[in-house]
Every structure is written in C-alpha cells, then in structure tokens.
Enzyme design. Sequence first.
Site, mmCIF file in Angstrom:
data_model
loop_
_atom_site.group_PDB
_atom_site.id
_atom_site.type_symbol
_atom_site.label_atom_id
_atom_site.label_comp_id
_atom_site.label_asym_id
_atom_site.label_seq_id
_atom_site.Cartn_x
_atom_site.Cartn_y
_atom_site.Cartn_z
ATOM 1 N N GLU A 14 20.657 -33.817 -35.953
ATOM 2 C CA GLU A 14 19.407 -33.178 -35.932
ATOM 3 C C GLU A 14 19.230 -32.878 -37.566
ATOM 4 O O GLU A 14 20.388 -32.281 -38.193
ATOM 5 C CB GLU A 14 19.537 -31.859 -35.212
ATOM 6 C CG GLU A 14 18.418 -30.923 -35.172
ATOM 7 C CD GLU A 14 18.395 -29.525 -34.451
ATOM 8 O OE1 GLU A 14 18.267 -29.507 -33.427
ATOM 9 O OE2 GLU A 14 18.677 -28.514 -35.216
ATOM 10 N N HIS A 74 11.029 -33.176 -32.330
ATOM 11 C CA HIS A 74 10.752 -32.003 -31.283
ATOM 12 C C HIS A 74 9.308 -31.571 -31.216
ATOM 13 O O HIS A 74 8.577 -31.815 -32.002
ATOM 14 C CB HIS A 74 11.679 -30.835 -31.708
ATOM 15 C CG HIS A 74 13.278 -31.283 -32.047
ATOM 16 N ND1 HIS A 74 14.008 -30.346 -32.047
ATOM 17 C CD2 HIS A 74 13.937 -32.328 -31.784
ATOM 18 C CE1 HIS A 74 15.206 -30.575 -32.130
ATOM 19 N NE2 HIS A 74 15.087 -31.979 -32.158
ATOM 20 N N GLN A 175 22.646 -27.438 -26.282
ATOM 21 C CA GLN A 175 22.689 -26.223 -27.343
ATOM 22 C C GLN A 175 24.043 -26.299 -27.960
ATOM 23 O O GLN A 175 25.074 -26.763 -27.376
ATOM 24 C CB GLN A 175 22.653 -24.822 -26.843
ATOM 25 C CG GLN A 175 22.789 -23.507 -27.397
ATOM 26 C CD GLN A 175 21.617 -23.362 -28.861
ATOM 27 O OE1 GLN A 175 21.740 -24.035 -29.653
ATOM 28 N NE2 GLN A 175 20.440 -22.661 -28.509
HETATM 29 P P1 FAD Z 1 12.853 -24.019 -20.834
HETATM 30 O O1 FAD Z 1 13.391 -25.113 -20.407
HETATM 31 O O2 FAD Z 1 11.246 -23.699 -20.564
HETATM 32 O O3 FAD Z 1 13.657 -22.779 -20.446
HETATM 33 C C1 FAD Z 1 13.403 -21.392 -21.019
HETATM 34 C C2 FAD Z 1 13.812 -20.408 -19.863
HETATM 35 O O4 FAD Z 1 13.155 -20.512 -18.801
HETATM 36 C C3 FAD Z 1 15.239 -20.652 -19.205
HETATM 37 O O5 FAD Z 1 15.850 -19.427 -19.102
HETATM 38 C C4 FAD Z 1 15.244 -21.517 -18.115
HETATM 39 O O6 FAD Z 1 16.235 -21.249 -16.913
HETATM 40 C C5 FAD Z 1 13.872 -20.821 -17.718
HETATM 41 N N1 FAD Z 1 12.989 -21.580 -17.011
HETATM 42 C C6 FAD Z 1 12.826 -23.049 -17.258
HETATM 43 N N2 FAD Z 1 11.686 -23.683 -16.222
HETATM 44 C C7 FAD Z 1 11.642 -22.546 -15.409
HETATM 45 C C8 FAD Z 1 10.950 -22.787 -14.087
HETATM 46 N N3 FAD Z 1 10.096 -23.684 -13.841
HETATM 47 N N4 FAD Z 1 10.581 -21.474 -13.314
HETATM 48 C C9 FAD Z 1 11.425 -20.521 -13.839
HETATM 49 N N5 FAD Z 1 12.232 -20.533 -14.837
HETATM 50 C C10 FAD Z 1 12.438 -21.576 -15.542
HETATM 51 N N6 FAD Z 1 13.096 -24.328 -30.594
HETATM 52 C C11 FAD Z 1 11.931 -24.398 -31.682
HETATM 53 O O7 FAD Z 1 11.158 -23.742 -31.755
HETATM 54 N N7 FAD Z 1 11.996 -25.875 -32.297
HETATM 55 C C12 FAD Z 1 12.747 -26.496 -32.268
HETATM 56 O O8 FAD Z 1 12.598 -27.989 -32.735
HETATM 57 C C13 FAD Z 1 13.954 -26.725 -31.473
HETATM 58 N N8 FAD Z 1 14.921 -27.446 -31.127
HETATM 59 C C14 FAD Z 1 16.024 -27.271 -29.981
HETATM 60 C C15 FAD Z 1 16.616 -28.353 -29.872
HETATM 61 C C16 FAD Z 1 17.787 -28.098 -29.008
HETATM 62 C C17 FAD Z 1 18.543 -29.249 -28.614
HETATM 63 C C18 FAD Z 1 17.898 -26.818 -28.206
HETATM 64 C C19 FAD Z 1 19.071 -26.478 -27.180
HETATM 65 C C20 FAD Z 1 17.020 -25.970 -28.620
HETATM 66 C C21 FAD Z 1 15.896 -25.898 -29.278
HETATM 67 N N9 FAD Z 1 14.968 -24.926 -29.738
HETATM 68 C C22 FAD Z 1 14.015 -25.228 -30.712
HETATM 69 C C23 FAD Z 1 14.984 -23.447 -29.356
HETATM 70 C C24 FAD Z 1 14.317 -23.391 -27.815
HETATM 71 O O9 FAD Z 1 12.972 -23.673 -27.935
HETATM 72 C C25 FAD Z 1 14.727 -22.170 -27.072
HETATM 73 O O10 FAD Z 1 16.201 -22.079 -26.832
HETATM 74 C C26 FAD Z 1 13.947 -21.761 -25.986
HETATM 75 O O11 FAD Z 1 14.429 -20.236 -25.874
HETATM 76 C C27 FAD Z 1 13.994 -22.390 -24.700
HETATM 77 O O12 FAD Z 1 13.490 -23.896 -24.685
HETATM 78 P P2 FAD Z 1 13.680 -24.702 -23.360
HETATM 79 O O13 FAD Z 1 12.960 -25.853 -23.777
HETATM 80 O O14 FAD Z 1 14.839 -24.881 -23.037
HETATM 81 O O15 FAD Z 1 12.818 -23.900 -22.516
#
Ligand code: FAD
Length: 284
Positions: A14, A74, A175
């Site tokens: 990354e 991303h 993560q």
């Molecule tokens: P989601 O999948 O939407 O999940 C967020 C929360 O909502 C979780 O607690 C999940 O359990 C819950 N949830 C999900 N779907 C549902 C549903 N249908 N109903 C109810 N609850 C639900 N951030 C940036 O800003 N830019 C980046 O480039 C970036 N890159 C990343 C790369 C990696 C590999 C990782 C692990 C994280 C990255 N992040 C980045 C951080 C990420 O945006 C945060 O961790 C954010 O808080 C959650 O993103 P997510 O896509 O996992 O969200």
Amino acid sequence: MTNLTQNKKSLSFEVFPPKKDGEFEKAFEVLDALGQLKPDYISVTYGAGGSRAGKTVEIASYIQNTLHIDAVAHMTCVGSKREQLLDVYRELKAHNVNHVLALRGDRPKDMSDEQYAARDFEHASDMMAFLKENTDLHLSGACYPEKHYECFSMESDLSNLKKKQDAGAEYFISQLFLDNDFYYTFLERAERKGITIPICAGIMPITSVKQIGTSITLSGSSVPKAMADILATYGDNPDEMRKAGVDYAIRQIRDLHENGVQHIHLYSMNRPKTTAEIVSGIRS
Ligand code: FAD
C-alpha cells in the site's frame, strides 16, 4: 492479480499519494523502487471526502501504465455522491485502472455532521453494490482481524463482512495486526461465516515509537508484549528501532506463511528501503 485469484502466494504493497503537489517527483521515485520488488499489486489510499481523488488516480495510473503493475485505487463513500464516484470511475478507466478497494472511510476532523450524513452510501457494501451494477470494476473490501472499532461484536462485524462478499468483493485486505493469533482466529471465524474469497494479511512494520501513537491507535490493533518489549528496548534509538521493526515484520510474515497464509499486503508507508529489507527477509 493472477496469484491472488489462483490462490498462490502473493505480495502486495500500500502507498499513499503525496500530501503536496510539489512532491510527485519524489513519489514516483518511491514507486520505481517499490516496483523493482515485483509486487502482485500496489494499492493507493484515498482521502475520505474525495477532494484529492485526482492524486490517487495519478499515482494509480503511474503504477499501472509506467510500472505495468496492477494498481488498486482506494475509494471511499464518506463525502461522496453517486455522480462523484462515477466521475472517479471514469477517470480510473481512462487510465486503465480496473481495481478498486471500496471503503466507507472515516469522518475527517473538519467535516460537519451534515456533510457526513449527506453521503449517498451508508456502508462500503452499499457502495460496492452500486459500483458492481454501474461499472465493470474489480472490487475488494477491508476487513478487521480484531473487529472494526464501531462494531459491538466480532460476530456482527463478520456478518457485515459477508455483505461485502455478497455485494461483489473479490478479495479482502485486512487492517494491520501485530499478533498473528488474532489473525488465525479471525480466519477460522470468517470461514464459518461463509467467507470464501481470498484475504490479504495487512502487515505494517513498526519502525518508530511514534507509529504507536498514530497508526496503531487509529487502527485499534493490540500491541503484544513482544512488540512492547521492542519499543521499551529500542524506542530511543531510531536505527536500532527500525531494524527491530523490520525483523519483527519478517518473523510475523514467516509465521503466517508457515501457517498457510498465502497473501501478504505490506503497508509500505512509502518507504522503499524498509519494504525491500522485509521482502528480502521473507523471500530468502
Ligand atoms: P464498512 O464496511 O462500511 O464498515 C464500517 C462499520 O459499519 C463496521 O463496524 C461494520 O461492521 C459496520 N457495517 C458494515 N456494513 C453494515 C451494514 N450493512 N449494516 C450495519 N453495519 C454495517 N480510509 C480512508 O479514508 N482512505 C483509505 O484509503 C483507506 N484505506 C484503507 C485500507 C484498508 C486495508 C483498511 C483496513 C482501512 C482503510 N481505510 C481507509 C480506513 C477505513 O475507511 C475505516 O476503517 C472505516 O472506519 C471503515 O471502512 P470500511 O470500508 O471497513 O466500512
């Protein structure tokens, strides 16, 4: 991406786009050096809010078209409307970038409640379903070996993860974690939930004490005693701390390989020297 889809060993990195426009030349040098290590793909972060999306596209384009390595851009739904996401998609396609890590994003400090609530998609899986229907992108999603910080239980977080697979994710990137036991338990539980797509293990070398206050705290990952001991012993000596952090990452990855984990995603922090040392340590 062939190694990922055929479930052969894969290694990916990354990177993040430069914070200032004047820093692109340096960023390309970093990418050239990382490219020499022949990763399966390189993913490029995106600022939630989308105002610097063009920077992600520019870096992803360099990876794809100059280095000829698969680029994964991303994309976050926080701060973005449908049309803006489609604009970014069209930009990516114009640069032959076909892979997107679809994320929700976190709320930037300067974003108001109204702006945060105004996004078109609540969760990453909602955005994925939209992108699946309206684009020909290959999609991936994020997963959390120690559970996402907002979710009340691992079981519920895994059910939400399954929604991303159902919405079209082709693989997950985890993560960062510093204790492999969390990862092994997570893999077992994910399998029981019906997660069948490949999962890339996110490894971040801890090369300075400062990272504990930034990356580790933000990620919500635990710091095991072995890492706490390293920090206590070498924390005041930057050179020794860097070496110890590299060594820890190598041991972590070797243990993952020995336990059948095929896919490693290194958070390179745009540091080619550290990344090269880890790659050399795990390939020797
Ligand atoms: P989601 O999948 O939407 O999940 C967020 C929360 O909502 C979780 O607690 C999940 O359990 C819950 N949830 C999900 N779907 C549902 C549903 N249908 N109903 C109810 N609850 C639900 N951030 C940036 O800003 N830019 C980046 O480039 C970036 N890159 C990343 C790369 C990696 C590999 C990782 C692990 C994280 C990255 N992040 C980045 C951080 C990420 O945006 C945060 O961790 C954010 O808080 C959650 O993103 P997510 O896509 O996992 O969200």
